[in-house]
Design a protein around this motif. Structure first.
Motif, PDB file in Angstrom:
ATOM      1  N   ILE A  13     -11.163 -22.619   3.316  1.00  0.00           N
ATOM      2  CA  ILE A  13     -10.351 -22.353   2.127  1.00  0.00           C
ATOM      3  C   ILE A  13     -11.080 -22.899   0.910  1.00  0.00           C
ATOM      4  N   GLN A  14     -10.994 -22.157  -0.193  1.00  0.00           N
ATOM      5  CA  GLN A  14     -11.780 -22.516  -1.376  1.00  0.00           C
ATOM      6  C   GLN A  14     -11.100 -23.574  -2.237  1.00  0.00           C
ATOM      7  N   THR A  16     -10.930 -23.687  -5.329  1.00  0.00           N
ATOM      8  CA  THR A  16     -11.056 -23.053  -6.649  1.00  0.00           C
ATOM      9  C   THR A  16      -9.892 -23.400  -7.565  1.00  0.00           C
ATOM     10  N   HIS A  21      -1.566 -22.124  -2.848  1.00  0.00           N
ATOM     11  CA  HIS A  21      -0.347 -21.376  -3.144  1.00  0.00           C
ATOM     12  C   HIS A  21       0.331 -20.938  -1.849  1.00  0.00           C
ATOM     13  N   ASN A  24      -1.620 -18.790   0.594  1.00  0.00           N
ATOM     14  CA  ASN A  24      -2.588 -19.536   1.407  1.00  0.00           C
ATOM     15  C   ASN A  24      -1.871 -20.179   2.599  1.00  0.00           C
ATOM     16  N   GLY A  27      -0.177 -17.273   4.911  1.00  0.00           N
ATOM     17  CA  GLY A  27      -1.173 -16.358   5.470  1.00  0.00           C
ATOM     18  C   GLY A  27      -2.204 -17.050   6.341  1.00  0.00           C
ATOM     19  N   ALA A  28      -2.547 -18.285   5.993  1.00  0.00           N
ATOM     20  CA  ALA A  28      -3.663 -18.928   6.698  1.00  0.00           C
ATOM     21  C   ALA A  28      -3.325 -20.312   7.253  1.00  0.00           C
ATOM     22  N   GLY A 152      -6.017 -14.429   5.969  1.00  0.00           N
ATOM     23  CA  GLY A 152      -5.100 -13.437   5.434  1.00  0.00           C
ATOM     24  C   GLY A 152      -5.722 -12.048   5.526  1.00  0.00           C
ATOM     25  N   ILE A 191       0.988 -12.075   1.313  1.00  0.00           N
ATOM     26  CA  ILE A 191       2.148 -12.483   0.514  1.00  0.00           C
ATOM     27  C   ILE A 191       1.872 -12.016  -0.913  1.00  0.00           C
ATOM     28  N   SER A 202      -2.512 -14.849  -5.527  1.00  0.00           N
ATOM     29  CA  SER A 202      -3.897 -15.294  -5.474  1.00  0.00           C
ATOM     30  C   SER A 202      -4.138 -16.406  -6.484  1.00  0.00           C
ATOM     31  N   SER A 204      -6.627 -16.889  -8.212  1.00  0.00           N
ATOM     32  CA  SER A 204      -7.314 -16.443  -9.418  1.00  0.00           C
ATOM     33  C   SER A 204      -6.733 -15.183 -10.047  1.00  0.00           C
TER      34      SER A 204
HETATM   35  P1  ATP Z   1      -9.269 -16.687  -4.770  1.00  0.00           P
HETATM   36  O1  ATP Z   1      -8.398 -15.814  -5.609  1.00  0.00           O
HETATM   37  O2  ATP Z   1     -10.045 -17.735  -5.532  1.00  0.00           O
HETATM   38  O3  ATP Z   1     -10.092 -15.940  -3.767  1.00  0.00           O
HETATM   39  P2  ATP Z   1      -7.284 -17.138  -2.784  1.00  0.00           P
HETATM   40  O4  ATP Z   1      -5.927 -17.361  -3.284  1.00  0.00           O
HETATM   41  O5  ATP Z   1      -7.633 -15.804  -2.220  1.00  0.00           O
HETATM   42  O6  ATP Z   1      -8.258 -17.579  -3.929  1.00  0.00           O
HETATM   43  P3  ATP Z   1      -8.852 -18.373  -0.729  1.00  0.00           P
HETATM   44  O7  ATP Z   1      -9.274 -19.809  -0.707  1.00  0.00           O
HETATM   45  O8  ATP Z   1      -9.856 -17.339  -1.066  1.00  0.00           O
HETATM   46  O9  ATP Z   1      -7.614 -18.271  -1.707  1.00  0.00           O
HETATM   47  O10 ATP Z   1      -8.199 -18.003   0.655  1.00  0.00           O
HETATM   48  C1  ATP Z   1      -7.806 -18.945   1.634  1.00  0.00           C
HETATM   49  C2  ATP Z   1      -7.039 -18.235   2.728  1.00  0.00           C
HETATM   50  O11 ATP Z   1      -5.768 -17.814   2.243  1.00  0.00           O
HETATM   51  C3  ATP Z   1      -7.745 -16.973   3.244  1.00  0.00           C
HETATM   52  O12 ATP Z   1      -7.609 -16.931   4.648  1.00  0.00           O
HETATM   53  C4  ATP Z   1      -6.978 -15.858   2.600  1.00  0.00           C
HETATM   54  O13 ATP Z   1      -7.031 -14.671   3.355  1.00  0.00           O
HETATM   55  C5  ATP Z   1      -5.581 -16.439   2.562  1.00  0.00           C
HETATM   56  N1  ATP Z   1      -4.766 -15.844   1.497  1.00  0.00           N
HETATM   57  C6  ATP Z   1      -5.058 -15.853   0.176  1.00  0.00           C
HETATM   58  N2  ATP Z   1      -4.095 -15.221  -0.514  1.00  0.00           N
HETATM   59  C7  ATP Z   1      -3.176 -14.796   0.401  1.00  0.00           C
HETATM   60  C8  ATP Z   1      -1.936 -14.081   0.293  1.00  0.00           C
HETATM   61  N3  ATP Z   1      -1.460 -13.691  -0.874  1.00  0.00           N
HETATM   62  N4  ATP Z   1      -1.261 -13.813   1.436  1.00  0.00           N
HETATM   63  C9  ATP Z   1      -1.734 -14.216   2.635  1.00  0.00           C
HETATM   64  N5  ATP Z   1      -2.882 -14.893   2.797  1.00  0.00           N
HETATM   65  C10 ATP Z   1      -3.605 -15.190   1.697  1.00  0.00           C
END
Ligand code: ATP
Ligand code: MG
Length: 338
Positions: A13-14, A16, A21, A24, A27-28, A152, A191, A202, A204
Motif C-alpha cells: 500500500i502506498q 501517498t 481511506h 483501502n 478492498g485490501a 482491489g 468502493i 481514491s 488521489s
Molecule cells: P492512489 O490514488 O495514490 O493510487 P489508492 O487510494 O489507489 O491511492 P493504493 O495505495 O494505490 O491506494 O492502493 C492500496 C490498495 O487499496 C490496493 O490494493 C488497491 O487496489 C486498494 N484500493 C484502493 N482504492 C480502492 C477502492 N476504492 N475500493 C477498493 N479497493 C481499493
C-alpha cells in the motif's frame, strides 16, 4: 527462512497520503488481516511507488510511518506476518529492472492505471517511473513467490501482467517464479466515492467530501456519510447500475456490520435514505474511533514501530535475496567473486 509450507500472500500500500481511506480498508487491508491466519503473508509500505508522482520528502517519511501504524492498528500482527518498507529491501528495484527488460513497450502502454493517473497529473508531467510502476509491482510480487495477492479491483490488470511476465520468464529461462493469482473480494473490490459514486474512492482522485479518510475526525466522517450522494428515488435497494450511491452505502454497511445486503434491504423496507445514512454514520464512527486511537499509540512510539519494520525488512530480504540470486543466475549474469 522460506520453509513455511503455507501458501504465500503479498501486497503493498502506498504512503501517498497521511490517512488510508475506506476503500483501502474494505478492498485490501481487511483481506491482509484475514490472510495472515492462513498464509505466510508479506505486506509492505510501497514507498518506491509513492515517488512516481510529486511528493515532499518530509511528508513521505511521515506518511510511511503513518501507513505502518495504520496497518498495525487495522490488525496486522508482526508475529503473524512480515510487515516492512519496500525501500528497505533493495532487491525490489533490482528485480524491477529485470522485469522492465522483459516487458514490451506496447504491453506497458496498455495499463489503464497509467492512463488514468497521467491524465490526472497532466500527460506532459507524467514520469517514466509512473509508466513503469506496474512492472516494479510485478517484481514486488514475484520476489516473494507469492501465490495470492490481496488487492482491489483496480489492480486486476497489474496482477494479469505479473502472471504474463512470470510465465514468460519461466518459459525463457526455466522455472523460477510462482505464477500468482489475484485475491479480490467481489463485494468490496471497488468502493466508490461518496459524492461521485461512478468513480472509485481514491487517495488521489476523490473529491474531499467523497473520500472517507480513516484518520479524519469522526465528526467529519459522520458528516460525509450523511451528505453522500444518492438518487431521487426513495427505495433502499441494491442496484449498482441504477442506484450507484445507495448500493455503495449498502455494501459498506453490510461489510462493516457483517450482515448481508439482502438482510439490510429487508430491514430498511419502507424507510428513507436518511435512516440508512444515520445508521451508517454511527457504524463508521464506532469503527474509526478505536482505529484512530490505536494508530496514535503506534505513532507515539516510533522506536517500537521502526524496530517492527526493521525486523520485517530482515525477514523479507532473506526471501527476496534468494529469488533475486536465482534470477540473476538464470539470466546469465556472471556471479561476483567473493
Ligand atoms: P492512489 O490514488 O495514490 O493510487 P489508492 O487510494 O489507489 O491511492 P493504493 O495505495 O494505490 O491506494 O492502493 C492500496 C490498495 O487499496 C490496493 O490494493 C488497491 O487496489 C486498494 N484500493 C484502493 N482504492 C480502492 C477502492 N476504492 N475500493 C477498493 N479497493 C481499493
Ligand atoms: Mg492506487
Amino acid at each position: 527462512m522460506a520453509s513455511d509450507a503455507r501458501p504465500r500472500a503479498l501486497s503493498g500500500i502506498q504512503p501517498t497520503a497521511g490517512s488510508f481511506h475506506l476503500g483501502n480498508y474494505l478492498g485490501a487491508i481487511r483481506q491482509y488481516v484475514a490472510l495472515q491466519e492462513s498464509h505466510d503473508a508479506f505486506y509492505m509500505v510501497v514507498d518506491l511507488h509513492a515517488i512516481t508522482v510529486p511528493q515532499d520528502p518530509a511528508e513521505l517519511r511521515a506518511n510511511t510511518r503513518f501507513a505502518a501504524a495504520q496497518l498495525l492498528a487495522a490488525g496486522l500482527d508482526p508475529e503473524r506476518c512480515t510487515l516492512f518498507v519496500q525501500s528497505h529491501v533493495p532487491e525490489h528495484a533490482q528485480l524491477g529492472w529485470v522485469m522492465n527488460c522483459l516487458t514490451g513497450f506496447g504491453e506497458a502502454s496498455r495499463m489503464t492505471q497509467f492512463k488514468d493517473k497521467s491524465a490526472k497529473h497532466g500527460a506532459d508531467r507524467a514520469t517514466v517511473g509512473l509508466f513503469t510502476y506496474p512492472i516494479l509491482q510485478v517484481a514486488d510480487i514475484l520476489l516473494y513467490q507469492a501465490t495470492h495477492v490481496p488487492v482491489g479491483e483496480d489492480q486486476r490488470q497489474h496482477i494479469e501482467l505479473t502472471r504474463d511476465l512470470a510465465e514468460r520468464f519461466n518459459g525463457r529461462f526455466g522455472d523460477t517464479f510462482t505464477v500468482p493469482a489475484p485475491y479480490i473480494v467481489k463485494e468490496t473490490g471497488k468502493i466508490y466515492d461518496l459524492q461521485d459514486p461512478t468513480i472509485k474512492m481514491s487517495k488521489s482522485a476523490s473529491t474531499p467530501k467523497g473520500l472517507i479518510n480513516l484518520l479524519d475526525d469522526p465528526k467529519v466522517t459522520a458528516k460525509k456519510v450523511k451528505s453522500a450522494v444518492t438518487d431521487t428515488d426513495t427505495v433502499i435497494r441494491f442496484d449498482p447500475e441504477n442506484k450507484a450511491g445507495v448500493s455503495n452505502l449498502l455494501t459498506i454497511m453490510a461489510t462493516l456490520t457483517d450482515t448481508s445486503v439482502a438482510d439490510l434491504e429487508k430491514s430498511y423496507e419502507g424507510k428513507m435514505y436518511g435512516a440508512l445514512k444515520t445508521d451508517l454514520a454511527e457504524v463508521m464512527v464506532d469503527f474509526v474511533t478505536p482505529f484512530r486511537a490505536r494508530t496514535q499509540e503506534y505513532l507515539d512510539d516510533p522506536e517500537t514501530l521502526d524496530s517492527i519494520l526493521a525486523k520485517g525488512a530482515e525477514k523479507a530480504r532473506a526471501v527476496a535475496a534468494e529469488t533475486l540470486a536465482q534470477t540473476y543466475e538464470k539470466i546469465g549474469f556472471l556471479p561476483a567473486k567473493h
